[in-house]
Design a protein around this motif. Structure first.
Motif, PDB file in Angstrom:
ATOM      1  N   VAL A 246      -3.590  -8.572   2.761  1.00  0.00           N
ATOM      2  CA  VAL A 246      -2.511  -7.696   2.307  1.00  0.00           C
ATOM      3  C   VAL A 246      -2.786  -7.218   0.890  1.00  0.00           C
ATOM      4  CG1 VAL A 246      -0.068  -7.590   1.697  1.00  0.00           C
ATOM      5  CG2 VAL A 246      -0.775  -8.681   3.832  1.00  0.00           C
ATOM      6  N   ARG A 247      -3.202  -8.143   0.030  1.00  0.00           N
ATOM      7  CA  ARG A 247      -3.472  -7.753  -1.354  1.00  0.00           C
ATOM      8  C   ARG A 247      -4.598  -6.711  -1.406  1.00  0.00           C
ATOM      9  NH1 ARG A 247       0.855  -8.205  -3.200  1.00  0.00           N
ATOM     10  NH2 ARG A 247      -0.123  -7.650  -5.190  1.00  0.00           N
TER      11      ARG A 247
ATOM     12  N   THR B  32       4.406 -11.019   1.325  1.00  0.00           N
ATOM     13  CA  THR B  32       5.417 -11.688   0.503  1.00  0.00           C
ATOM     14  C   THR B  32       5.980 -12.912   1.217  1.00  0.00           C
ATOM     15  OG1 THR B  32       6.046  -9.604  -0.558  1.00  0.00           O
ATOM     16  CG2 THR B  32       7.667 -11.383  -0.622  1.00  0.00           C
TER      17      THR B  32
ATOM     18  N   GLU C 278       2.978  -5.359   3.261  1.00  0.00           N
ATOM     19  CA  GLU C 278       3.320  -5.968   1.973  1.00  0.00           C
ATOM     20  C   GLU C 278       4.438  -6.988   2.152  1.00  0.00           C
ATOM     21  OE1 GLU C 278       4.203  -4.292  -2.483  1.00  0.00           O
ATOM     22  OE2 GLU C 278       5.493  -3.550  -0.867  1.00  0.00           O
TER      23      GLU C 278
ATOM     24  N   LEU D 145      -3.380  -3.249  -0.317  1.00  0.00           N
ATOM     25  CA  LEU D 145      -2.647  -2.572  -1.385  1.00  0.00           C
ATOM     26  C   LEU D 145      -3.605  -1.944  -2.396  1.00  0.00           C
ATOM     27  CD1 LEU D 145       0.152  -5.234  -1.865  1.00  0.00           C
ATOM     28  CD2 LEU D 145       0.481  -2.899  -1.045  1.00  0.00           C
TER      29      LEU D 145
END
Length: 358
Positions: free
Chosen positions: A251-252, A341, A337, A255
């Motif tokens: 996910v990071r 989280t 995202e 982004l």
């Protein structure tokens, strides 16, 4: 909400009822929903309560009531009604987008998504412990109970307060034993001291590192043998800890890659990702169930389910070839995202780090 989405939603409600201990049945592989027939109400109906009643040893109306309780606040559903001998009837919210509501809820709560007040008013005290796995499991359960509003502590901490409930003020960001500070409150009224029955296991951070050492002891059910430590150090899909942490790191990276392509996460249009939306929506219930059953392994297993759904979904997020970023890409990125989280928050509850890169 499509019929397929609704079917998965009802199936998740059955799973939650089984996890809560409200129903004792084998969870079916699928749940059938169909257009409501004459005599029914709403848009769709399901006979799942009737099919589960015999194996549950309960009346179909009782089973329907149990499921209705777990469905009534579902995003995308305007109403859930019980008709006849135990049919569940569903009225969909017009223009409802469960994904948008969920993404907004996660963004607002951040890593605390899933925390609540369902156990407010409950006081739990745990007995003194010396065995390392029992101490680790109980410390994690205390954090889970507090995340749901309970007043929970070790016996030695009575009159003290663990300030690490939300991941602050604990050794190694919540990964060591609780750090306690004097409380200004009066000592609480004595309560019976609970003890979680745990199969012994050595906590070995020097050999495995903190994250693998904790996962080895927390991923297995407390009464089962801990996981074998060395396989948790191998970066392979068979390694459950690796899959969860890798999913977060993906996910990071998504982004970062999206920023390089000139777009950011923004949920603007509905995303068809029923599996991912389902497990993310189940996260608050998973935390509550883990707290009630004193079972951190339920959190770990739920994080695995989120990671698997996210890794199956992540290939759709970025534009391919000469494709230009669109509202669909921005919305998928926002959902990814949110999943990252939730993974980070769940790992934090277990005292395990969520790396930016692996």
């Amino acid at each position: 909400m499509t019929p397929a989405d609704l079917s998965l939603t009802v199936l998740h409600a059955v799973r939650r009822a089984v996890d809560d201990g409200a129903l004792r049945v084998d969870v079916p592989p699928t749940v059938k929903v169909e257009r409501a027939r004459p005599g029914g109400v709403g848009d769709y109906a399901s006979n799942v309560a009737l099919t589960l009643a015999r194996s549950a040893g309960r009346a179909a109306l009782d089973v329907a009531g149990i499921l209705e309780e777990r469905l009534r606040d579902t995003p995308g559903l305007q109403a859930v009604a019980i008709t006849g001998p135990g049919f569940l009837n569903f009225t969909l919210r017009p223009d409802a987008d469960a994904g948008g509501e969920l993404v907004r809820a996660v963004r607002e709560a951040g890593g605390a998504y899933g925390s609540g007040t369902a156990l407010a008013g409950l006081t739990v005290r745990f007995a003194d412990l010396t065995e390392s796995r029992a101490l680790l499991v109980t410390e994690t359960v205390v954090r889970l109970l507090r995340s749901q509003g309970a007043d929970a502590a070790f016996r030695r901490d009575e009159g003290m307060r663990d300030e690490g409930t939300q991941g602050e003020g604990t050794q190694g960001e919540g990964r060591g034993e609780p750090v306690v500070t004097p409380s200004l409150r009066q000592p609480p009224t004595p309560h019976p001291h609970e003890r979680i029955h745990v199969h012994p296991g050595a906590y070995d951070p020097r050999t495995l590192g903190v994250d693998a050492a904790r996962w080895a002891l927390l991923r297995a059910a407390p009464q089962d043998r801990p996981l074998d430590g060395p396989p948790l150090l191998v970066q392979h899909e068979r390694n459950s800890l690796f899959r969860v942490r890798y999913a977060h790191s993906r996910v990071r990276r998504l982004l970062v890659n999206a920023a390089q392509l000139g777009f950011e996460p923004a949920y603007e249009t509905p995303v068809h990702a029923p599996e991912l939306l389902g497990v993310l929506g189940d996260h608050p219930v998973a935390l509550l169930t883990a707290a009630r059953h004193r079972a951190p392994d339920r959190v770990a297993r739920h994080l695995e389910a989120i990671a698997d759904a996210l890794l199956a979904f992540q290939h759709t997020v970025l534009p391919l070839g000469d494709e230009k970023p669109s509202a669909a890409h921005r919305s998928r990125l926002a959902l990814a995202e949110a999943a990252g989280t939730v993974l980070a928050g769940g790992l934090s509850v277990l005292g395990i780090s969520a790396p930016e890169r692996i």
